[in-house]
Enzyme design. Structure first.
Site, mmCIF file in Angstrom:
data_model
loop_
_atom_site.group_PDB
_atom_site.id
_atom_site.type_symbol
_atom_site.label_atom_id
_atom_site.label_comp_id
_atom_site.label_asym_id
_atom_site.label_seq_id
_atom_site.Cartn_x
_atom_site.Cartn_y
_atom_site.Cartn_z
ATOM 1 C CE1 TYR A 81 55.849 18.592 25.862
ATOM 2 C CE2 TYR A 81 57.041 20.159 27.220
ATOM 3 C CZ TYR A 81 56.092 19.888 26.254
ATOM 4 O OH TYR A 81 55.400 20.932 25.683
ATOM 5 C CE LYS B 164 57.515 20.288 23.027
ATOM 6 N NZ LYS B 164 56.916 20.277 21.674
HETATM 7 P P1 NAD Z 1 46.674 19.337 22.281
HETATM 8 O O1 NAD Z 1 46.583 18.068 23.050
HETATM 9 O O2 NAD Z 1 45.598 20.353 22.405
HETATM 10 O O3 NAD Z 1 46.855 19.024 20.731
HETATM 11 C C1 NAD Z 1 47.793 18.084 20.266
HETATM 12 C C2 NAD Z 1 47.326 17.553 18.918
HETATM 13 O O4 NAD Z 1 48.368 16.668 18.443
HETATM 14 C C3 NAD Z 1 46.031 16.748 18.986
HETATM 15 O O5 NAD Z 1 45.138 17.158 17.959
HETATM 16 C C4 NAD Z 1 46.498 15.308 18.749
HETATM 17 O O6 NAD Z 1 45.524 14.499 18.073
HETATM 18 C C5 NAD Z 1 47.725 15.535 17.891
HETATM 19 N N1 NAD Z 1 48.636 14.391 17.915
HETATM 20 C C6 NAD Z 1 49.052 13.683 18.988
HETATM 21 N N2 NAD Z 1 49.847 12.673 18.594
HETATM 22 C C7 NAD Z 1 49.953 12.754 17.248
HETATM 23 C C8 NAD Z 1 50.621 11.986 16.266
HETATM 24 N N3 NAD Z 1 51.344 10.909 16.586
HETATM 25 N N4 NAD Z 1 50.509 12.370 14.969
HETATM 26 C C9 NAD Z 1 49.757 13.444 14.630
HETATM 27 N N5 NAD Z 1 49.079 14.186 15.505
HETATM 28 C C10 NAD Z 1 49.171 13.838 16.808
HETATM 29 O O7 NAD Z 1 48.110 19.942 22.701
HETATM 30 P P2 NAD Z 1 48.716 21.426 22.603
HETATM 31 O O8 NAD Z 1 48.830 21.936 23.983
HETATM 32 O O9 NAD Z 1 48.035 22.224 21.568
HETATM 33 O O10 NAD Z 1 50.205 21.076 22.137
HETATM 34 C C11 NAD Z 1 50.666 21.277 20.812
HETATM 35 C C12 NAD Z 1 52.184 21.429 20.837
HETATM 36 O O11 NAD Z 1 52.521 22.571 21.631
HETATM 37 C C13 NAD Z 1 52.924 20.245 21.454
HETATM 38 O O12 NAD Z 1 54.106 19.999 20.730
HETATM 39 C C14 NAD Z 1 53.252 20.734 22.844
HETATM 40 O O13 NAD Z 1 54.387 20.095 23.383
HETATM 41 C C15 NAD Z 1 53.519 22.195 22.545
HETATM 42 N N6 NAD Z 1 53.442 23.071 23.712
HETATM 43 C C16 NAD Z 1 52.294 23.156 24.449
HETATM 44 C C17 NAD Z 1 52.244 23.998 25.541
HETATM 45 C C18 NAD Z 1 51.016 24.140 26.374
HETATM 46 O O14 NAD Z 1 51.116 24.726 27.456
HETATM 47 N N7 NAD Z 1 49.858 23.689 25.929
HETATM 48 C C19 NAD Z 1 53.369 24.752 25.891
HETATM 49 C C20 NAD Z 1 54.530 24.643 25.127
HETATM 50 C C21 NAD Z 1 54.544 23.793 24.033
#
Ligand code: NAD
Length: 260
Positions: free
Chosen positions: A155, A159
């Protein structure tokens, strides 16, 4: 509204941060494309945005598949005429110590975060260039674009990689009006985070409460999670920014966990 007449494609928009970004961009006037692996949930989000007076469609997209990305982008352009904003957001989390980290998990992680960002950029940027209106590309990075944590080798690598991609897209796209930036959230309570709390507790031999307090929020200025709205507002700000002055940057929204 800054985004009237704009089309914004958001990957991973059927849940969590992507969903909130799509809702915010729609409320700012954009027509949003809910692009996700999970088409049923993507349709529910799109229908809900429309029911609330916004403009949205859902498209099926696995961001790791060049064919699926190209098909989803072509469908969007056919139905909506172009794409002005790309939010490359789809992502997953897999935590494990490096000696136990399956190579297949490493490859899956890099495929979703990095292949997905590359393939969607490649497919969308042609349409931004062809429109002569430019556009905005926004990558969903993380504090882990700048910091490291135990258990997150793939990850953190992915990132960090997004920063490099954004800078190249900013340089190549700049002369044609395409800006590229990275939004770097701290921990946000989404399914991605809820899943890793018990996993981290097990791997580190501590309680779930300790994971939240001593791992996730320890370095923040106030012990708070970043909210979905905080992240979506930052994405909308970048999407609507009027000039090429703000490009090639990363903006960290993390309650001060990381300061640059
Ligand atoms: P989440 O699990 O709520 O949502 C992720 C979505 O991505 C889901 O709808 C899933 O179906 C979709 N997905 C997964 N694989 C896929 C693929 N191959 N093609 C298309 N869609 C796909 O996660 P989230 O927490 O909302 O994360 C979203 C982004 O934010 C990610 O890139 C994550 O790394 C980043 N992020 C999250 C956090 C956190 O604390 N939640 C912090 C920093 C960054």
């Amino acid at each position: 509204m800054a985004l009237n007449d704009k089309v914004a494609l958001v990957t991973g928009a059927a849940s969590g941060i992507g969903e909130q970004c799509a809702r915010k961009l729609a409320s700012d006037g954009a027509t949003v494309v809910i692009a996700d692996l999970n088409l049923a949930n993507a349709q529910k989000v799109a229908e809900d945005i429309v029911a609330n007076g916004g403009k949205a469609i859902a498209v099926a997209m696995d961001v790791t598949s060049e064919e699926a990305v190209n098909t989803g982008v072509a469908e969007t352009v056919n139905r909506l005429g172009g794409i002005d904003v790309l939010v490359s957001n789809a992502g997953i989390q897999i935590v494990n110590r490096i000696e136990d980290y399956a190579f297949s998990d490493w490859k899956r992680m890099l495929a979703i975060h990095l292949d997905g960002a590359f393939l969607t950029t490649k497919a969308v940027i042609k349409h931004m260039y062809a429109s002569n209106k430019g556009g905005a590309v926004i990558y969903m990075g993380s504090v882990h674009s700048h910091e490291a944590s135990q258990l997150k080798s793939a990850y953190v690598t992915a990132k960090h990689g997004l920063l490099g991609l954004a800078r190249v897209v900013a340089k190549e796209g700049g002369p044609r009006g395409v800006r590229a930036n990275v939004v770097c959230p701290g921990f946000v309570r989404t399914p991605l985070v809820d899943k890793q709390i018990p996993e981290q507790a097990k791997a580190l031999g501590i309680s779930e409460q300790q994971v939240v307090k001593d791992v996730m929020l320890k370095e923040t200025v106030d012990g708070e999670f970043t909210s979905l709205e905080d992240v979506a507002n930052t994405v909308a700000f970048l999407a609507g920014f009027e000039s090429s002055a703000l490009t090639g940057q990363s903006i960290v929204v993390s309650h001060g966990w990381f300061m640059q």
